[in-house]
Design a protein around this motif. Structure first.
Motif, short mmCIF file in Angstrom:
data_model
loop_
_atom_site.label_atom_id
_atom_site.label_comp_id
_atom_site.label_asym_id
_atom_site.label_seq_id
_atom_site.Cartn_x
_atom_site.Cartn_y
_atom_site.Cartn_z
N GLY A 121 5.23 -9.17 2.72
CA GLY A 121 6.07 -8.62 3.82
C GLY A 121 5.53 -7.39 4.17
N SER A 122 5.58 -6.31 3.41
CA SER A 122 5.13 -4.93 3.54
C SER A 122 3.95 -4.68 4.17
N GLN A 123 2.78 -5.51 3.81
CA GLN A 123 1.37 -5.53 4.41
C GLN A 123 1.56 -6.24 5.93
N LEU A 124 2.36 -7.14 5.89
CA LEU A 124 2.59 -7.89 7.23
C LEU A 124 2.83 -6.90 8.19
N THR A 125 3.87 -6.34 7.94
CA THR A 125 4.62 -5.44 8.96
C THR A 125 3.50 -4.22 9.37
N LYS A 126 2.80 -3.57 8.25
CA LYS A 126 1.88 -2.60 8.72
C LYS A 126 0.67 -3.00 9.47
N GLY A 127 0.13 -4.27 9.32
CA GLY A 127 -0.74 -5.16 10.05
C GLY A 127 -0.21 -5.03 11.55
N MET A 128 0.94 -5.59 11.64
CA MET A 128 1.55 -5.73 13.17
C MET A 128 1.69 -4.50 13.89
N ASN A 129 1.97 -3.39 13.00
CA ASN A 129 2.13 -2.09 13.70
C ASN A 129 1.02 -1.86 13.88
N ALA A 130 -0.27 -1.91 13.37
CA ALA A 130 -1.60 -1.49 13.56
C ALA A 130 -2.31 -1.95 14.91
N ALA A 131 -1.48 -3.31 15.42
CA ALA A 131 -2.03 -4.08 16.67
C ALA A 131 -1.35 -3.34 17.81
N THR A 132 -0.48 -2.39 17.57
CA THR A 132 0.31 -2.17 18.82
C THR A 132 -0.18 -0.36 19.04
N ASP A 133 0.40 0.09 20.04
CA ASP A 133 0.55 1.42 20.22
C ASP A 133 1.68 2.39 19.76
N ASP A 134 2.46 1.88 18.91
CA ASP A 134 3.66 2.29 18.45
C ASP A 134 4.59 2.29 19.28
N ASN A 135 4.60 1.39 20.22
CA ASN A 135 5.71 1.40 21.20
C ASN A 135 6.07 0.03 21.36
N LEU A 136 6.01 -1.01 20.51
CA LEU A 136 6.42 -2.29 20.74
C LEU A 136 7.49 -2.60 19.57
N LEU A 137 8.51 -2.90 20.03
CA LEU A 137 9.71 -3.34 19.08
C LEU A 137 9.32 -4.79 18.50
N ASN A 140 8.03 -11.26 -15.05
CA ASN A 140 6.77 -11.35 -15.98
C ASN A 140 6.93 -11.02 -17.45
N GLU A 141 7.71 -11.67 -18.40
CA GLU A 141 8.00 -11.52 -19.55
C GLU A 141 6.94 -10.97 -20.32
N GLU A 142 5.82 -11.65 -20.14
CA GLU A 142 4.31 -11.49 -21.06
C GLU A 142 3.92 -10.13 -20.54
N LYS A 143 4.06 -9.81 -19.28
CA LYS A 143 3.29 -8.44 -18.86
C LYS A 143 4.47 -7.33 -18.66
N ASN A 144 5.77 -7.83 -19.03
CA ASN A 144 6.90 -6.65 -18.88
C ASN A 144 6.72 -6.14 -17.37
N SER A 145 6.73 -6.87 -16.72
CA SER A 145 6.77 -6.43 -15.38
C SER A 145 7.75 -7.23 -14.31
N MET A 146 7.66 -6.33 -13.12
CA MET A 146 8.63 -7.25 -12.12
C MET A 146 7.94 -7.13 -10.98
N ILE A 147 8.15 -8.36 -10.17
CA ILE A 147 7.41 -8.52 -8.65
C ILE A 147 8.68 -8.20 -7.72
N LEU A 148 8.10 -7.58 -6.84
CA LEU A 148 9.06 -7.16 -5.49
C LEU A 148 8.59 -7.92 -4.67
N ALA A 149 9.66 -7.64 -3.65
CA ALA A 149 9.45 -8.29 -2.40
C ALA A 149 8.43 -7.55 -1.44
N GLY A 150 8.15 -6.34 -1.64
CA GLY A 150 6.98 -5.48 -1.06
C GLY A 150 6.32 -4.54 -1.85
#
Length: 379
Positions: free
Chosen positions: A132-148, A264-274
């Motif tokens: 989701g965080s990469q999706l939003t960055k990609g959408m922003n990259a397609a605009t001139d910073d003026n699109l809601l 991920n117990e094996e890698k002692n890691s956490m997967i976040l939403a972004g």
């Protein structure tokens, strides 16, 4: 703007919530239970009611109306714009050269929309495969910073198995739908508000990759997280939704909340939403029912603050984590929004795996977790 709402619960037939009105080529938002959206007959059933409608589907962790918040249902909100127009484009994050590239997908999706007089985009996105965080960055990259741009990563209850979206076809995995709105008199406002409070020491991310967190202060992140959770660590990964992370990157002025989706117990890691970047500062967060409800009220007030016209449509996107905290009192945050925006606005929305909206007083959209994102629309 004219609207009609219908509800389908279980195997019941579609029932009108509001007065039955004939609409011309309406935008039809279909939010609901993933299992019900997988029914082979559901698309044809709704298309029969709105034969010239533009049907946008999204699975949820609960669908929202002014009447209720429901888990085992589908809510259909049909909207006829009288002074405005809309264009809908879609893509599939799974079709990108057999490699998921959420940034590229987001950028290409927004670029598909005719840019002249484009005022606002509402996005209904896959919530399983997309970053989701990469999706939003990609959408922003397609605009001139003026699109809601606001929207949601679709949900699947608290199962985190399959999310479904589509436009004018039966719902499927991997789809992302962008609804572009156009019109000289169109007025769109928004706000986001969380209501979560940080606690415990602030720690530095010393090892991460994309949305996977490996180490904090040089120690395995999952071990530290379990230490703070104590007995509740036995309830992981579900318990993680109740204790998200406040994240502040070294190059960001504002903090953002990140939900922990899995471990991920094996890698002692956490997967976040972004994404979470190395050198970011993180802190655990917690909340209670009153804080969440109060935040919803403050968000609605903020969304109303600079409006000229009364809202005719309110789209509410809240987080599955908030819903788990609210439990039997889940409808209270919706009721607080209604108290502020008024009873005349048609309310629709969903509980999601991620909320898409800018920070308050900004334009570029972000991926939020554990927030209520409120979008108010009028013509």
């Amino acid at each position: 703007m004219k609207t009609v709402q219908l509800k389908k619960i279980g195997n019941e037939n579609l029932k009108y919530i509001s007065e039955e009105i004939t609409l011309k080529e309406p935008l039809v938002l279909v939010f609901g239970n993933r299992y019900m959206l997988q029914d082979k007959n559901i698309y044809d059933e709704i298309k029969t009611v709105f034969p010239d409608g533009h049907l946008v589907f999204g699975s949820t962790s609960g669908d929202i109306t002014s009447e209720s918040v429901d888990d085992e249902s589908i809510t259909i909100t049909a909207i006829e714009f009288e002074k405005s127009s809309f264009v809908i484009k879609t893509t599939n994050v799974l079709n990108n050269e057999n490699k998921i590239n959420s940034f590229k997908t987001g950028k290409e999706l927004i670029k598909q929309l005719p840019q002249e007089n484009l005022k606002y985009v509402f996005v209904v996105s896959d919530g399983s495969f997309v970053n989701g965080s990469q999706l939003t960055k990609g959408m922003n990259a397609a605009t001139d910073d003026n699109l809601l741009i606001t929207g949601a990563l679709c949900g699947d209850g608290s199962r985190f198995e399959i999310t479904l979206t589509s436009y004018n076809e039966p719902p499927k995995e991997g789809k992302i739908v962008a609804i572009g709105l156009y019109g000289d008199t169109l007025e769109v406002s928004f706000a986001t508000k969380g209501g979560w409070t940080p606690f415990g020491p602030e720690r530095i991310v010393t090892k991460s990759q994309g949305n996977i967190l490996y180490e904090l202060d040089g120690q395995p992140a999952l071990d530290l997280y379990k230490t703070y959770l104590g007995e509740k660590s036995k309830e992981l990964p579900g318990a993680a939704l109740l204790y998200p992370l406040k994240v502040k990157s070294s190059d960001e002025k504002k903090s953002i909340v990140r939900t922990i989706l899995n471990i991920n117990e094996e890698k002692n890691s956490m997967i976040l939403a972004g994404d979470i970047f190395e050198e970011s500062k993180v802190q655990l967060m917690m909340t209670n029912v009153d804080s969440i409800v109060n935040a919803a009220e403050l968000g609605a007030s903020k969304a109303l603050e600079y409006r000229n016209a009364k809202p005719e449509l309110a789209i509410l996107v809240s987080c599955i984590g908030r819903k788990l905290v609210l439990d039997q009192r889940v409808e209270e945050e919706v009721e607080e929004v209604l108290e502020v925006v008024g009873k005349d606005a048609t309310v629709c929305g969903l509980y999601s795996y991620g909320e898409i909206a800018p920070f308050n007083d900004e334009v570029n959209c972000q991926l939020h977790n554990q927030t209520m994102a409120i979008t108010l629309i009028s013509e």
